[in-house]
Design a protein around this motif. Structure first.
Motif, PDB file in Angstrom:
ATOM      1  N   GLY A 166       0.798  -1.224   0.000  1.00 43.78           N
ATOM      2  CA  GLY A 166       0.000   0.000   0.000  1.00 43.78           C
ATOM      3  C   GLY A 166       0.830   1.273   0.000  1.00 43.78           C
ATOM      4  O   GLY A 166       0.354   2.332  -0.386  1.00 43.78           O
ATOM      5  N   LYS A 167       2.075   1.186   0.425  1.00 45.10           N
ATOM      6  CA  LYS A 167       2.938   2.369   0.479  1.00 45.10           C
ATOM      7  C   LYS A 167       3.829   2.396  -0.761  1.00 45.10           C
ATOM      8  O   LYS A 167       5.053   2.340  -0.679  1.00 45.10           O
ATOM      9  N   ALA A 184      -1.293   6.930  -3.647  1.00 47.25           N
ATOM     10  CA  ALA A 184      -0.628   6.661  -2.366  1.00 47.25           C
ATOM     11  C   ALA A 184       0.219   7.855  -1.932  1.00 47.25           C
ATOM     12  O   ALA A 184       0.251   8.200  -0.746  1.00 47.25           O
TER      13      ALA A 184
END
Length: 115
Positions: free
Chosen positions: A55-56, A62
């Motif tokens: 997710g990062k 993001a």
């Protein structure tokens, strides 16, 4: 009072000139930024992804979510690291950090398409 106003005006003009002249320089550095990214970052961030924390990633959504949607913010995390992200201040020069940060932002805005 008049001197204070003149000095304030000069300061504002200097800041505006610094901003105006720094943007083209960053754009010119992105080819070098691509090389730096390939050698230093792509191991974990291939095509803007993140093999450690999915997710990062370095995709625009993001970057915005985590407040990393400016060259300054990206340069800060490249320089100092954060969490699983290592600091690169001892491996890259300030100019290299600026170049790779500008490249990351440019690629995020372009959707990480091959050029």
């Amino acid at each position: 009072m008049l001197l204070k106003q003149i000095l304030s005006l000069v300061l504002v003009m200097l800041v505006e000139m610094a901003i105006a002249f720094s943007t083209p320089a960053l754009a010119a550095e992105t080819p070098n930024g691509a090389k730096i990214f390939e050698t230093q970052c792509a191991g974990c961030h291939i095509n803007g992804g993140n093999i450690v924390r999915r997710g990062k990633n370095l995709k625009q959504k993001a970057l915005k979510k985590y407040g990393m949607d400016s060259v300054e913010a990206i340069a800060n995390i490249v320089t100092n690291g954060q969490g699983n992200m290592s600091a690169y201040k001892d491996r890259l020069t300030a100019e290299e950090i600026q170049a790779v940060s500008a490249y990351v932002l440019q690629q995020a805005e372009a959707g990480w398409r091959k050029q």
